[in-house]
Every structure is written in C-alpha cells, then in structure tokens.
Design a protein around this motif. Structure first.
Motif, mmCIF file in Angstrom:
data_model
loop_
_atom_site.group_PDB
_atom_site.id
_atom_site.type_symbol
_atom_site.label_atom_id
_atom_site.label_comp_id
_atom_site.label_asym_id
_atom_site.label_seq_id
_atom_site.Cartn_x
_atom_site.Cartn_y
_atom_site.Cartn_z
ATOM 1 N N THR A 152 0.742 -1.435 0.029
ATOM 2 C CA THR A 152 0.168 0.106 -0.024
ATOM 3 C C THR A 152 0.811 1.091 -0.099
ATOM 4 O O THR A 152 1.843 1.369 0.574
ATOM 5 C CB THR A 152 -0.889 -0.057 1.229
ATOM 6 N N ALA A 153 0.535 2.110 -0.879
ATOM 7 C CA ALA A 153 1.305 3.335 -0.947
ATOM 8 C C ALA A 153 0.474 4.603 -1.160
ATOM 9 O O ALA A 153 -0.482 4.534 -1.983
ATOM 10 C CB ALA A 153 2.381 3.265 -1.999
ATOM 11 N N ASN A 154 0.458 5.709 -0.240
ATOM 12 C CA ASN A 154 -0.094 6.971 -0.525
ATOM 13 C C ASN A 154 0.993 8.112 -1.149
ATOM 14 O O ASN A 154 0.430 9.144 -1.431
ATOM 15 C CB ASN A 154 -0.891 7.550 0.892
ATOM 16 N N SER A 155 2.187 7.697 -1.387
ATOM 17 C CA SER A 155 3.191 8.406 -1.980
ATOM 18 C C SER A 155 3.070 8.810 -3.414
ATOM 19 O O SER A 155 3.848 9.426 -3.946
ATOM 20 C CB SER A 155 4.585 8.088 -1.528
ATOM 21 N N CYS B 192 7.000 6.705 -3.610
ATOM 22 C CA CYS B 192 8.313 6.514 -2.656
ATOM 23 C C CYS B 192 8.183 5.322 -2.009
ATOM 24 O O CYS B 192 7.099 4.908 -1.417
ATOM 25 C CB CYS B 192 8.403 7.833 -1.726
ATOM 26 N N ASP C 110 9.766 2.894 1.087
ATOM 27 C CA ASP C 110 10.834 2.797 2.440
ATOM 28 C C ASP C 110 11.821 1.845 2.108
ATOM 29 O O ASP C 110 11.571 0.654 2.056
ATOM 30 C CB ASP C 110 9.803 2.384 3.805
ATOM 31 N N GLU D 10 9.952 -4.844 2.911
ATOM 32 C CA GLU D 10 10.344 -6.094 2.393
ATOM 33 C C GLU D 10 10.627 -6.097 0.877
ATOM 34 O O GLU D 10 11.553 -6.729 0.339
ATOM 35 C CB GLU D 10 9.238 -7.133 2.728
ATOM 36 N N SER D 11 9.735 -5.356 0.452
ATOM 37 C CA SER D 11 9.578 -5.525 -1.124
ATOM 38 C C SER D 11 10.405 -4.315 -1.893
ATOM 39 O O SER D 11 10.431 -4.133 -3.118
ATOM 40 C CB SER D 11 8.004 -5.671 -1.778
ATOM 41 N N ALA E 168 -1.014 -3.412 3.315
ATOM 42 C CA ALA E 168 0.116 -2.727 4.246
ATOM 43 C C ALA E 168 0.541 -3.849 5.360
ATOM 44 O O ALA E 168 1.305 -3.325 6.128
ATOM 45 C CB ALA E 168 -0.697 -1.571 4.890
ATOM 46 N N LYS F 287 2.313 -7.446 6.649
ATOM 47 C CA LYS F 287 3.470 -8.161 6.344
ATOM 48 C C LYS F 287 2.990 -9.687 5.590
ATOM 49 O O LYS F 287 3.915 -10.702 5.505
ATOM 50 C CB LYS F 287 4.167 -8.529 7.293
ATOM 51 N N ASP G 120 1.888 4.714 8.265
ATOM 52 C CA ASP G 120 2.274 5.550 7.264
ATOM 53 C C ASP G 120 1.819 6.895 7.645
ATOM 54 O O ASP G 120 0.797 7.159 8.092
ATOM 55 C CB ASP G 120 2.260 5.358 5.863
#
Ligand SMILES: Cc1cc2nc3c(=O)[nH]c(=O)nc-3n(C[C@H](O)[C@H](O)[C@H](O)COP(=O)(O)O)c2cc1C
Length: 331
Positions: A50-53, A67, A69, A73-74, A101, A103, A331
């Motif tokens: 999941t990404a909100n960037s 973006c 982190d 893991e990925s 989001a 694991k 996040d």
C-alpha cells in the motif's frame, strides 16, 4: 472547523532533533488517495504494498512516481524490477489497503486480480490503474523514489479512497453527511470529543442526563456551522477528525450526525464548566445517558477506540450498518 493547532519552531541547526512521530503526523495532514503498487519477482511471484506517496509527474512523456521505504520487504524487488503497476483504490477498498500494508505473505490469495500487459497485478474493483516501465530510481533519505513511465492505463467513475491523519476517509459518506448537516438543515450535529483518553459529556440541566456536545438538541435547527459556533462560544478547542454516525430517528424523522474529535479543555476558560465532565471509558454513567441511541453510539466508540478501528454508522436510531474505514498507524 475549530482546530487545535500545534506550532513547532525549530531552527535549521535543530533538524536532528525532529521528533519523527511528530513530523510524520505533520506530513499526515496532507490528504491523499491510496494505491496498491504491484510488481513481480524474477521468479514470477507477485508482490505488492500500500502506498499513498503516489504522484503524477509528467503528461508528455507520461510519468508518475511512488516513494518506497528502504526497510520495506519488497523495496529491492521494486527497485530491480523492469516495471510495476499502480492500483488506485476505490472508497470501499479500505480493507484491501490494510491487507497490502500488512506483512502477510498471501496478500494476492485474498483479492481478485488479473495481469496487466506487462504481467503486473491489477486488482479488481479499483478506480484506476497504470501499467509502468521503470524509468529511474532516485535515492532519497530513508526512501527511494521510483519514477515510472506509463505504458497503459484505465480509469472509471468509482470514487477513490481518501487517507488523512492516519485514518481512511470516504468522500461519498462525508458528502452525504455534509448535505444533511449543511446550513439550514434541522439535524442534530455533534461530536464525541476525547481529551486525554476521556470522553467529554455535558449534563442537561432539565433532565439531569448526560449527552455529548451537539447543536440542535433543543429542537432549534442544528448544522455543522452552528455546532462549531457552539464550541467556540464555550471556548472549546476541538479538532474534528472523522464522521462517526449518521442516523434518523424512526419516531420523529430527525437526522443526527456525529463526528469524532480530539479536544483541549481549560476549566477557567470554558463557560458553565461544571456542566461538563470527563469520563474514562470504564466510568461512563451508562444508566444516566440521555438516549438509547447515544448509549449504543458511545459503546461502539469505546469498543472501536480500544481496537483503533473506527467505522461510520448509517441508518436509523434502531437499525443500520457500520461501514468500516479503519485507522492506520503505518504511514
Ligand atoms: C495508507 C498507507 C499508505 C502507505 N504509503 C506508503 C508509501 O507511500 N511508501 C511506503 O514505503 N510504505 C507505505 N505504507 C506502508 C507499507 O504499505 C507497509 O510498510 C507494507 O508492509 C510494505 O510491504 P512490504 O514490507 O511487504 O514491502 C503505507 C501504508 C498505508 C496504510
């Protein structure tokens, strides 16, 4: 909306002293959509998070970025893969956001998906997707910026899921509540205001029963504006975060809209402060609350707050359903 504002003044030399949680909260004020970014390992195993960037970057050539982190893991899989897909989640996909989001290693077994032209997973039910070739990877502090060139895309009219201050937001739910609570309406508009882990209840001087602060309870027309003026008149500083319940009385037809809020309290400043009492979750006077609907709402609040997973109730004062839009601290 009256809000509690925290001002932080730090000179450049103080940068190393930033409290990271505090800074993250400040970044979290920016309201975004939510995406799930997917790719495949060399072996073909699908990966996603999941990404909100997500940001659109260029139209010609078509480019976007996300973006990642460095501790994800990925992260390496994404920076090394020839491409990726962006899935823009629709407003009923908060659970999918929570899944990606996490694991969990079986994320792709829990959702329906198909492969894009380039083979990257496209999730069912999203409001848009973009199939991308990797254009550039830029090192940026504890994250990497991955810029992709769009090779194919699709979108539809599903409204996207919103995310702000660590909580999901549904634009349709907010809109329908705002319409009900708008100027000129006769709805009851109030909030469950929490201060230092305690809930703020007001004692009704006529009935002696407790209620949460609201405008429109005394049969005068209520609205969000009036509720905010009501708080301001009392010198109550509250930051209203999310919608919590929208319901109609089956008997009178009156609409009620309640939000969740965090507040600040100064007994010297607040008018009639003796009428206002703060109750810990275990001390709420359940037998002395002004209505059954309020008891049910407060009990749900206590349960959901303990789990940090909040929903929004829609229905009547007797029957309805809770749509879950959970909080997230990731996040
Ligand atoms: C709403 C939301 C937005 C997020 N945005 C990002 C993001 O932009 N970049 C990122 O690296 N992690 C983001 N995360 C956290 C990752 O989804 C989370 O760390 C995930 O576990 C990473 O998966 P992985 O460790 O399997 O790679 C976000 C989480 C949520 C709930």
């Amino acid at each position: 909306m009256s809000s509690a504002v925290t001002l932080v003044f730090l000179s450049v030399t103080d940068l190393s002293q930033f409290d990271l949680r505090h800074l993250r909260s400040a970044f979290g004020s920016f309201l975004t959509g939510v995406t799930v970014v997917t790719t495949r390992e060399k072996s073909g195993t699908p990966r996603g998070f999941t990404a909100n960037s997500f940001t659109s970057v260029s139209l010609d050539p078509p480019m976007l970025l996300i973006c990642i982190d460095k501790s994800a893991e990925s992260c390496d899989v994404f920076t090394e893969s020839p491409g990726f897909a962006i899935n823009v989640l629709a407003e009923d996909q908060a659970e999918t956001s929570g899944l990606f989001a996490s694991k969990r290693t079986d994320k792709f077994d829990a959702v329906q998906w198909t492969g894009s032209q380039s083979g990257f997973p496209l999730l069912d039910g999203v409001s848009a997707w973009f199939d991308c070739k990797r254009h550039q990877v830029v090192d940026a502090g504890d994250h990497v910026i991955v810029i992709g060139e769009v090779s194919a895309y699709e979108f539809n009219d599903r409204i996207g899921l919103g995310y702000v201050r660590g909580g999901y937001m549904s634009l349709s739910l907010e809109r329908s509540a705002a319409k009900t609570a708008g100027a000129g309406s006769s709805a009851v508009v109030g909030a469950i205001i929490e201060i230092d882990g305690k809930i703020w209840l007001e004692k009704n001087s006529e009935t002696g029963k407790f209620q949460v602060p609201a405008s429109g309870l005394d049969y005068t027309p209520g609205s969000l504006n009036r509720f905010q003026s009501y708080l301001m008149e009392k010198n109550i500083s509250a930051s209203i975060s999310s919608l919590f319940a929208v319901f109609e009385s089956e008997e009178s037809g009156q609409q009620s809209i309640y939000y969740r809020a965090r507040g600040e309290f100064s007994r010297e400043k607040v008018q009639n402060s003796e009428k206002i009492q703060l109750f810990g979750y275990d001390d709420i006077p359940w037998d002395n609350i002004s209505s059954d609907a309020l008891v049910i709402m407060l009990k749900r609040y206590v349960t959901e707050s303990r789990r940090q997973r909040f929903g929004v109730y829609f229905g009547s004062d007797r029957d309805g359903s809770v749509k879950t839009l959970s909080e997230n601290d990731d996040d």
